[in-house]
Design a protein around this motif. Sequence first.
Motif, PDB file in Angstrom:
ATOM      1  N   SER A 185       0.817  -1.213   0.000  1.00 27.68           N
ATOM      2  CA  SER A 185       0.000   0.000   0.000  1.00 27.68           C
ATOM      3  C   SER A 185       0.851   1.265   0.000  1.00 27.68           C
ATOM      4  O   SER A 185       1.573   1.544   0.969  1.00 27.68           O
ATOM      5  CB  SER A 185      -0.930   0.005   1.218  1.00 27.68           C
ATOM      6  N   SER A 186       0.740   2.044  -1.074  1.00 27.08           N
ATOM      7  CA  SER A 186       1.424   3.336  -1.148  1.00 27.08           C
ATOM      8  C   SER A 186       0.896   4.285  -0.084  1.00 27.08           C
ATOM      9  O   SER A 186       1.663   5.013   0.565  1.00 27.08           O
ATOM     10  CB  SER A 186       1.228   3.956  -2.535  1.00 27.08           C
ATOM     11  N   GLU A 187      -0.423   4.276   0.097  1.00 34.18           N
ATOM     12  CA  GLU A 187      -1.040   5.202   1.047  1.00 34.18           C
ATOM     13  C   GLU A 187      -0.653   4.874   2.485  1.00 34.18           C
ATOM     14  O   GLU A 187      -0.384   5.767   3.288  1.00 34.18           O
ATOM     15  CB  GLU A 187      -2.563   5.172   0.888  1.00 34.18           C
ATOM     16  N   LEU A 188      -0.622   3.591   2.818  1.00 36.17           N
ATOM     17  CA  LEU A 188      -0.216   3.197   4.165  1.00 36.17           C
ATOM     18  C   LEU A 188       1.225   3.614   4.426  1.00 36.17           C
ATOM     19  O   LEU A 188       1.543   4.160   5.494  1.00 36.17           O
ATOM     20  CB  LEU A 188      -0.368   1.686   4.339  1.00 36.17           C
ATOM     21  N   GLY A 189       2.099   3.365   3.454  1.00 36.91           N
ATOM     22  CA  GLY A 189       3.494   3.760   3.618  1.00 36.91           C
ATOM     23  C   GLY A 189       3.639   5.246   3.840  1.00 36.91           C
ATOM     24  O   GLY A 189       4.366   5.690   4.735  1.00 36.91           O
ATOM     25  N   LEU A 225       5.956   2.424  -2.789  1.00 33.80           N
ATOM     26  CA  LEU A 225       5.725   3.790  -2.325  1.00 33.80           C
ATOM     27  C   LEU A 225       5.718   4.734  -3.526  1.00 33.80           C
ATOM     28  O   LEU A 225       6.245   4.425  -4.596  1.00 33.80           O
ATOM     29  CB  LEU A 225       6.816   4.223  -1.346  1.00 33.80           C
ATOM     30  N   TYR A 226       5.139   5.909  -3.326  1.00 32.07           N
ATOM     31  CA  TYR A 226       5.164   6.916  -4.378  1.00 32.07           C
ATOM     32  C   TYR A 226       6.602   7.398  -4.585  1.00 32.07           C
ATOM     33  O   TYR A 226       7.355   7.555  -3.614  1.00 32.07           O
ATOM     34  CB  TYR A 226       4.274   8.100  -4.000  1.00 32.07           C
ATOM     35  N   PRO A 227       7.012   7.647  -5.835  1.00 27.56           N
ATOM     36  CA  PRO A 227       8.380   8.115  -6.077  1.00 27.56           C
ATOM     37  C   PRO A 227       8.733   9.371  -5.284  1.00 27.56           C
ATOM     38  O   PRO A 227       9.871   9.524  -4.828  1.00 27.56           O
ATOM     39  CB  PRO A 227       8.395   8.384  -7.586  1.00 27.56           C
ATOM     40  N   ASP A 229       8.036  10.056  -2.407  1.00 31.25           N
ATOM     41  CA  ASP A 229       8.237   9.757  -0.982  1.00 31.25           C
ATOM     42  C   ASP A 229       9.627   9.198  -0.691  1.00 31.25           C
ATOM     43  O   ASP A 229       9.876   8.660   0.392  1.00 31.25           O
ATOM     44  CB  ASP A 229       7.175   8.762  -0.498  1.00 31.25           C
ATOM     45  N   ARG A 230      10.555   9.328  -1.636  1.00 28.44           N
ATOM     46  CA  ARG A 230      11.881   8.743  -1.434  1.00 28.44           C
ATOM     47  C   ARG A 230      12.614   9.372  -0.258  1.00 28.44           C
ATOM     48  O   ARG A 230      13.359   8.689   0.455  1.00 28.44           O
ATOM     49  CB  ARG A 230      12.723   8.813  -2.710  1.00 28.44           C
ATOM     50  N   ASN A 231      12.418  10.671  -0.007  1.00 24.98           N
ATOM     51  CA  ASN A 231      13.131  11.316   1.098  1.00 24.98           C
ATOM     52  C   ASN A 231      12.644  10.818   2.456  1.00 24.98           C
ATOM     53  O   ASN A 231      13.451  10.560   3.359  1.00 24.98           O
ATOM     54  CB  ASN A 231      12.994  12.834   1.010  1.00 24.98           C
ATOM     55  N   ILE A 232      11.316  10.671   2.609  1.00 26.39           N
ATOM     56  CA  ILE A 232      10.827  10.202   3.906  1.00 26.39           C
ATOM     57  C   ILE A 232      11.185   8.730   4.113  1.00 26.39           C
ATOM     58  O   ILE A 232      11.414   8.292   5.248  1.00 26.39           O
ATOM     59  CB  ILE A 232       9.305  10.427   4.075  1.00 26.39           C
ATOM     60  N   TRP A 262      15.814   6.334 -12.545  1.00 26.75           N
ATOM     61  CA  TRP A 262      14.371   6.128 -12.626  1.00 26.75           C
ATOM     62  C   TRP A 262      13.644   6.723 -11.416  1.00 26.75           C
ATOM     63  O   TRP A 262      12.760   6.098 -10.817  1.00 26.75           O
ATOM     64  CB  TRP A 262      14.037   4.644 -12.759  1.00 26.75           C
ATOM     65  N   ALA A 263      14.006   7.943 -11.061  1.00 27.85           N
ATOM     66  CA  ALA A 263      13.483   8.559  -9.838  1.00 27.85           C
ATOM     67  C   ALA A 263      11.985   8.810  -9.888  1.00 27.85           C
ATOM     68  O   ALA A 263      11.345   8.972  -8.844  1.00 27.85           O
ATOM     69  CB  ALA A 263      14.219   9.875  -9.571  1.00 27.85           C
ATOM     70  N   ASP A 264      11.399   8.847 -11.089  1.00 25.89           N
ATOM     71  CA  ASP A 264       9.971   9.145 -11.193  1.00 25.89           C
ATOM     72  C   ASP A 264       9.134   7.903 -11.484  1.00 25.89           C
ATOM     73  O   ASP A 264       7.937   8.005 -11.745  1.00 25.89           O
ATOM     74  CB  ASP A 264       9.734  10.191 -12.289  1.00 25.89           C
ATOM     75  N   ARG A 265       9.730   6.717 -11.429  1.00 23.53           N
ATOM     76  CA  ARG A 265       8.994   5.494 -11.764  1.00 23.53           C
ATOM     77  C   ARG A 265       8.367   4.856 -10.527  1.00 23.53           C
ATOM     78  O   ARG A 265       8.955   4.877  -9.443  1.00 23.53           O
ATOM     79  CB  ARG A 265       9.921   4.472 -12.422  1.00 23.53           C
ATOM     80  N   PRO A 266       7.176   4.262 -10.690  1.00 22.52           N
ATOM     81  CA  PRO A 266       6.598   3.489  -9.582  1.00 22.52           C
ATOM     82  C   PRO A 266       7.510   2.327  -9.206  1.00 22.52           C
ATOM     83  O   PRO A 266       8.295   1.849 -10.021  1.00 22.52           O
ATOM     84  CB  PRO A 266       5.267   2.987 -10.159  1.00 22.52           C
ATOM     85  N   TRP A 267       7.402   1.869  -7.978  1.00 20.92           N
ATOM     86  CA  TRP A 267       8.115   0.718  -7.431  1.00 20.92           C
ATOM     87  C   TRP A 267       9.606   0.974  -7.204  1.00 20.92           C
ATOM     88  O   TRP A 267      10.150   0.544  -6.194  1.00 20.92           O
ATOM     89  CB  TRP A 267       7.936  -0.539  -8.305  1.00 20.92           C
ATOM     90  N   VAL A 268      10.284   1.642  -8.121  1.00 25.31           N
ATOM     91  CA  VAL A 268      11.733   1.808  -7.973  1.00 25.31           C
ATOM     92  C   VAL A 268      12.140   3.239  -7.637  1.00 25.31           C
ATOM     93  O   VAL A 268      13.233   3.469  -7.122  1.00 25.31           O
ATOM     94  CB  VAL A 268      12.481   1.359  -9.252  1.00 25.31           C
ATOM     95  N   GLY A 269      11.281   4.220  -7.931  1.00 25.70           N
ATOM     96  CA  GLY A 269      11.672   5.620  -7.821  1.00 25.70           C
ATOM     97  C   GLY A 269      12.011   6.073  -6.415  1.00 25.70           C
ATOM     98  O   GLY A 269      12.829   6.979  -6.229  1.00 25.70           O
ATOM     99  N   PHE A 270      11.400   5.455  -5.400  1.00 28.11           N
ATOM    100  CA  PHE A 270      11.633   5.935  -4.030  1.00 28.11           C
ATOM    101  C   PHE A 270      12.887   5.338  -3.407  1.00 28.11           C
ATOM    102  O   PHE A 270      13.237   5.656  -2.274  1.00 28.11           O
ATOM    103  CB  PHE A 270      10.403   5.678  -3.147  1.00 28.11           C
ATOM    104  N   PHE A 271      13.593   4.478  -4.136  1.00 28.62           N
ATOM    105  CA  PHE A 271      14.834   3.896  -3.626  1.00 28.62           C
ATOM    106  C   PHE A 271      16.028   4.709  -4.113  1.00 28.62           C
ATOM    107  O   PHE A 271      16.362   4.687  -5.296  1.00 28.62           O
ATOM    108  CB  PHE A 271      14.980   2.443  -4.083  1.00 28.62           C
TER     109      PHE A 271
END
Length: 436
Positions: A185-189, A225-227, A229-232, A262-271
Motif C-alpha cells: 500500500s502506497s497510502e499506508l506507507g 511507495l510513491y516516487p 516519498d523517497r526522502n521520507i 528512474w526517480a519518477d517510476r513506480p516501485w523503484v523511484g523511491f529507492f
Amino acid sequence: MVIYKVKPGDSLWNIARFFNVPIQSIIAVNGLNRPEELIVGMDLVIPNDSLQRDRIYTVKPGDTLWSIAARYNVPISRIIFLNNLTPPYLIFPNQTLIISTAEDENIFKPAIETLGYYDPRNVSDKTFIIDALGKYLTYLGIFDFPFIETGDVIGTIDEEILEAAKRENVLVMPVITNLAQGTFSSELGRAVLSDIEKRNNLINNILFLLRKYNLQGVIIDIENLYPEDRNIFTEFISELSQRLHNNNQILILNMPPKWEEWADRPWVGFFDYNALGPLIDIAAIMTYEWGWREGPPRATTPLEFVRRSIDYAIYNNIPANKILMGMTLYGYDWTLPDTPENLARAVVLPEVWDLGRRYNAGINFDYNVKQPYMDYITEEGISHRIWFVNALSHYYKYGLVDEYGLRGVFYWLLNQPLPATWYILSNLFSIRKSLT
C-alpha cells in the motif's frame, strides 16, 4: 557435478549407467516426482564428485593473495604451494592461479551468506522446511509482519520455529511490510513514514519485536511507495539504522533492481541507492520478476538484466560485499495470446514437468537470457508459455556470486520446491553461519 540435458530416448537407467551414479542419487538431488517419465530438455544435476575439476582464478587489477584467499576461504599458503610462487609472492593482472584442486575442493570453497524467506502460515508442519534446508541458510526471513496506520506491527513467531532455527544455527528475522489486504500500500506507507510520531512508533515496535523474540536483526520489505516519498523513506531507514546499530543489530533492506536512476517510476523511484547504501548492512536486491503475472510472457530473471542491476548497485554506493542476489524458486504460466485480462499463474518445477508429460511438450533453454521455457497446447487448443527456473538457470546465476564477489544470495520462497539448487549451492560454496 555435471548438469545433463535429457535427450530423446534417454532413460534414468542409461543416464545413471553412463555417469556411474546410483539412480536414487539422481532422483533425490533433482526431486524427480515421476522418474520413469523424463522430459526432453529437462536439466538434471548428476551428483558425481569424481567429475570435479581444479578451481582456476584469473587475477584482476587490485587483487592480492590475501584478498583472493579470503574470497575463496583458502589458506594463502595453499595458493602459494599450488602455483609454485616464490618470495615476494607477487601476482599480476590476467595471471592464472590454481585456487584449489579437485581433491580439496570440498574443503576450500568461497564462503557466502544465504537468506531464505519463509511463510509459515497455513503450513501444518512449521519446522519441516527449517529442518530440511536449515544447513543451507544463514538467515531465515519470516514473512510477514505488516505495520498498520498507527505504526504498530502485527505478527508473531512460533516458538517451534525459533527452536528449529536455533538447532540449525540460523538467524531468524521478521520481515516488516506495508502490505494491506494483500497488496503493498502506497497510502499506508506514506501515512506512517511521513508522520514523525507514527514513524517513531513503527521503529519502536520493530525494536520491541526484536527484544521480545531475542532476534539479531530485521528485514524491511516496503514496496510500491510513491516516487516523491523517497526522502521520507530514506529518513526512516536512516533513523532505524541508527537505532539498530546502537544495539549491534542487523538491517537488511529488500531493494528493487534497476540500472538507471528512474526517480519518477513506480516501485523503484523511491529507492535512493546512493543514500541507502551506507545505512544498511545487507541489500537484498530482487533480481527477478521481469516477467510477472500482470505482464507479457517473457523471462522472469534474464541474466543480462541481473548483471546490469548488480553493476548499477555497485556503482551507486552498494558494495558487492553487501549484496544478496535474489533467486526465485518458481515461474509463470501465461495463456496465449496474452491480454491484460489473462494474468499469469505461478508454477513450480514439478508442475512444469507434469504439464510437459500431460501435453507431450519438451523443455527449451534460451541461452541468451539463461532461462528455460516450455510451450504447450491444452486439449481445448489453448496455447501456453511457461518461463521458469531450474538447475541450469540457477547455476548461471550462482556464477555471478563468484564473479562479482557478492555477499551471497536469497531465496523467494522456501515453501516452493527446487531441490537441485541446494545441491548446486553446497557444491559451489560453503555457507557462513553467523552464530559460529
